[in-house]
Design a protein around this motif. Structure first.
Motif, PDB file in Angstrom:
ATOM      1  N   ASP A  20      49.183  38.297  49.807  1.00  0.00           N
ATOM      2  CA  ASP A  20      50.313  38.476  48.891  1.00  0.00           C
ATOM      3  C   ASP A  20      50.759  37.096  48.405  1.00  0.00           C
ATOM      4  OD1 ASP A  20      52.615  39.104  47.535  1.00  0.00           O
ATOM      5  OD2 ASP A  20      53.399  40.456  49.079  1.00  0.00           O
ATOM      6  N   ILE A  21      50.262  36.698  47.227  1.00  0.00           N
ATOM      7  CA  ILE A  21      50.465  35.324  46.752  1.00  0.00           C
ATOM      8  C   ILE A  21      51.636  35.193  45.773  1.00  0.00           C
ATOM      9  CG2 ILE A  21      48.071  34.666  47.154  1.00  0.00           C
ATOM     10  CD1 ILE A  21      47.552  35.019  44.146  1.00  0.00           C
ATOM     11  N   GLY A  22      52.383  36.292  45.556  1.00  0.00           N
ATOM     12  CA  GLY A  22      53.568  36.211  44.712  1.00  0.00           C
ATOM     13  C   GLY A  22      53.297  36.240  43.228  1.00  0.00           C
ATOM     14  N   ARG A  23      52.094  36.584  42.840  1.00  0.00           N
ATOM     15  CA  ARG A  23      51.709  36.700  41.429  1.00  0.00           C
ATOM     16  C   ARG A  23      50.400  37.486  41.380  1.00  0.00           C
ATOM     17  NH1 ARG A  23      47.484  33.283  41.131  1.00  0.00           N
ATOM     18  NH2 ARG A  23      47.520  31.391  42.431  1.00  0.00           N
ATOM     19  N   PRO A  24      50.009  37.962  40.202  1.00  0.00           N
ATOM     20  CA  PRO A  24      48.723  38.660  40.109  1.00  0.00           C
ATOM     21  C   PRO A  24      47.559  37.690  40.264  1.00  0.00           C
ATOM     22  CG  PRO A  24      49.696  38.427  37.936  1.00  0.00           C
ATOM     23  CD  PRO A  24      50.736  37.958  38.915  1.00  0.00           C
ATOM     24  N   GLN A  25      46.444  38.204  40.727  1.00  0.00           N
ATOM     25  CA  GLN A  25      45.232  37.394  40.798  1.00  0.00           C
ATOM     26  C   GLN A  25      44.784  37.021  39.376  1.00  0.00           C
ATOM     27  OE1 GLN A  25      43.346  36.370  43.569  1.00  0.00           O
ATOM     28  NE2 GLN A  25      44.875  37.191  45.005  1.00  0.00           N
ATOM     29  N   ARG A  26      44.298  35.789  39.233  1.00  0.00           N
ATOM     30  CA  ARG A  26      43.974  35.249  37.905  1.00  0.00           C
ATOM     31  C   ARG A  26      42.959  36.090  37.110  1.00  0.00           C
ATOM     32  NH1 ARG A  26      46.197  30.016  37.962  1.00  0.00           N
ATOM     33  NH2 ARG A  26      46.548  29.256  40.097  1.00  0.00           N
ATOM     34  N   PRO A  27      41.916  36.660  37.742  1.00  0.00           N
ATOM     35  CA  PRO A  27      40.980  37.455  36.938  1.00  0.00           C
ATOM     36  C   PRO A  27      41.642  38.618  36.201  1.00  0.00           C
ATOM     37  CG  PRO A  27      39.978  36.893  39.030  1.00  0.00           C
ATOM     38  CD  PRO A  27      41.416  36.487  39.119  1.00  0.00           C
ATOM     39  N   PHE A  28      42.680  39.231  36.804  1.00  0.00           N
ATOM     40  CA  PHE A  28      43.351  40.330  36.115  1.00  0.00           C
ATOM     41  C   PHE A  28      44.225  39.830  34.970  1.00  0.00           C
ATOM     42  CE2 PHE A  28      42.386  42.530  40.137  1.00  0.00           C
ATOM     43  CZ  PHE A  28      41.739  43.630  39.615  1.00  0.00           C
ATOM     44  N   VAL A  29      44.771  38.652  35.115  1.00  0.00           N
ATOM     45  CA  VAL A  29      45.521  38.061  34.000  1.00  0.00           C
ATOM     46  C   VAL A  29      44.585  37.871  32.810  1.00  0.00           C
ATOM     47  CG1 VAL A  29      46.816  36.048  33.216  1.00  0.00           C
ATOM     48  CG2 VAL A  29      47.190  36.948  35.522  1.00  0.00           C
ATOM     49  N   ARG A  30      43.383  37.360  33.088  1.00  0.00           N
ATOM     50  CA  ARG A  30      42.423  37.144  32.001  1.00  0.00           C
ATOM     51  C   ARG A  30      41.967  38.459  31.376  1.00  0.00           C
ATOM     52  NH1 ARG A  30      40.856  32.734  35.550  1.00  0.00           N
ATOM     53  NH2 ARG A  30      39.307  34.019  36.623  1.00  0.00           N
ATOM     54  N   LEU A  31      41.753  39.484  32.212  1.00  0.00           N
ATOM     55  CA  LEU A  31      41.362  40.787  31.663  1.00  0.00           C
ATOM     56  C   LEU A  31      42.448  41.351  30.760  1.00  0.00           C
ATOM     57  CD1 LEU A  31      39.696  42.549  34.737  1.00  0.00           C
ATOM     58  CD2 LEU A  31      38.551  41.588  32.738  1.00  0.00           C
ATOM     59  N   ALA A  32      43.699  41.238  31.193  1.00  0.00           N
ATOM     60  CA  ALA A  32      44.809  41.749  30.377  1.00  0.00           C
ATOM     61  C   ALA A  32      44.908  40.978  29.074  1.00  0.00           C
ATOM     62  CB  ALA A  32      46.114  41.663  31.159  1.00  0.00           C
ATOM     63  N   GLU A  33      44.774  39.672  29.145  1.00  0.00           N
ATOM     64  CA  GLU A  33      44.870  38.854  27.935  1.00  0.00           C
ATOM     65  C   GLU A  33      43.715  39.120  26.981  1.00  0.00           C
ATOM     66  OE1 GLU A  33      45.169  34.954  29.592  1.00  0.00           O
ATOM     67  OE2 GLU A  33      47.371  35.069  29.815  1.00  0.00           O
ATOM     68  N   ALA A  34      42.579  39.570  27.516  1.00  0.00           N
ATOM     69  CA  ALA A  34      41.427  39.911  26.675  1.00  0.00           C
ATOM     70  C   ALA A  34      41.518  41.326  26.108  1.00  0.00           C
ATOM     71  CB  ALA A  34      40.135  39.765  27.474  1.00  0.00           C
ATOM     72  N   GLY A  35      42.581  42.047  26.434  1.00  0.00           N
ATOM     73  CA  GLY A  35      42.761  43.397  25.908  1.00  0.00           C
ATOM     74  C   GLY A  35      41.966  44.457  26.631  1.00  0.00           C
ATOM     75  N   LEU A  36      41.514  44.172  27.856  1.00  0.00           N
ATOM     76  CA  LEU A  36      40.676  45.110  28.596  1.00  0.00           C
ATOM     77  C   LEU A  36      41.473  45.982  29.562  1.00  0.00           C
ATOM     78  CD1 LEU A  36      37.549  42.890  29.315  1.00  0.00           C
ATOM     79  CD2 LEU A  36      37.857  44.635  27.548  1.00  0.00           C
ATOM     80  N   VAL A  37      42.791  45.935  29.479  1.00  0.00           N
ATOM     81  CA  VAL A  37      43.637  46.814  30.284  1.00  0.00           C
ATOM     82  C   VAL A  37      44.544  47.578  29.330  1.00  0.00           C
ATOM     83  CG1 VAL A  37      45.324  46.983  32.146  1.00  0.00           C
ATOM     84  CG2 VAL A  37      43.598  45.163  32.196  1.00  0.00           C
ATOM     85  N   ARG A  38      44.383  48.893  29.317  1.00  0.00           N
ATOM     86  CA  ARG A  38      45.191  49.744  28.452  1.00  0.00           C
ATOM     87  C   ARG A  38      45.952  50.751  29.291  1.00  0.00           C
ATOM     88  NH1 ARG A  38      41.192  52.174  24.004  1.00  0.00           N
ATOM     89  NH2 ARG A  38      43.047  53.491  23.762  1.00  0.00           N
ATOM     90  N   GLY A  39      47.142  51.118  28.832  1.00  0.00           N
ATOM     91  CA  GLY A  39      47.954  52.064  29.569  1.00  0.00           C
ATOM     92  C   GLY A  39      47.702  53.501  29.142  1.00  0.00           C
TER      93      GLY A  39
END
Length: 207
Positions: free
Chosen positions: A26-45
């Protein structure tokens, strides 16, 4: 639509004990690979975050305007995630729920465009992995994505961790149809260390 809180495995007390303090994952933030996936538009709700812990990934995605449900086996972790959401005024939802019981969520009417998994799959046993994937096929809409991050498997004879070959064999063999769109080497960060890991994107085939 709603379902009752229902953690169901003996491991529940192990994770509850871990979250009595601050576990090293539990590092107090999201793991960096998921930040990059979200910024690339690969996470949709809507998004399902399996093994959400105290909610940092789910909260990050909700702040980006996505509808997110986080589930975790540990009721203590879920309580902390709900408290974070309340204080940060982020509209993510959290449920104490076993990720091996995804069909019950589907039966309650839940369906998702994306499932994200930050270090949940990599701790499952062999039979549990197949059960989890079968559940994914109930809650993930056809044509949509399951994205996971897990420690790289160091011992080929061990179950713990993930490998590109295992992901391709376990998913692409299935009758329902999956494509491993990418597997990339990365790191899984912990509070005092970082491990070699893989981030992968797997797409359920359109109906």
């Amino acid at each position: 639509m709603s379902v009752p809180d229902a953690p169901s495995r003996p491991l529940t007390h192990v994770y509850d004990a871990a979250y009595a303090g601050v576990p090293n994952w539990d590092i107090g933030r999201p793991q960096r690979p998921f930040v990059r996936l979200a910024e690339a538009g690969l996470v949709r709700g809507p998004v399902l975050d399996v093994g959400c812990g105290t909610g940092e990934l789910a909260l990050f995605l909700a702040r980006r305007g996505l509808d997110v449900l986080g589930i975790d086996l540990s009721a203590r972790a879920v309580a902390q995630a709900r408290e974070k959401a309340r204080w940060r005024r982020v509209p993510a939802q959290f449920l104490a729920w076993d990720a091996l019981r995804l069909p019950a969520l589907a039966d309650a009417g839940f369906a998702f465009e994306t499932v994200v998994d930050s270090a949940m799959f990599h701790v499952l046993g062999d039979a549990e992995r197949d059960r989890f994937v079968a559940g994914l096929e109930r809650v993930l809409r056809p044509g949509r994505w399951y994205s996971l991050l897990g420690d790289a498997r160091r011992d080929p004879s061990a179950t713990y961790g993930v490998s590109p070959d295992e992901l391709r064999e376990r998913f692409e063999r299935r009758r329902d149809g999956w494509t491993v769109e990418f597997v990339a080497e990365t790191a899984f960060e912990r509070r005092w260390s970082r491990n070699p890991a893989y981030v992968a994107g797997l797409r359920r085939q359109p109906a």
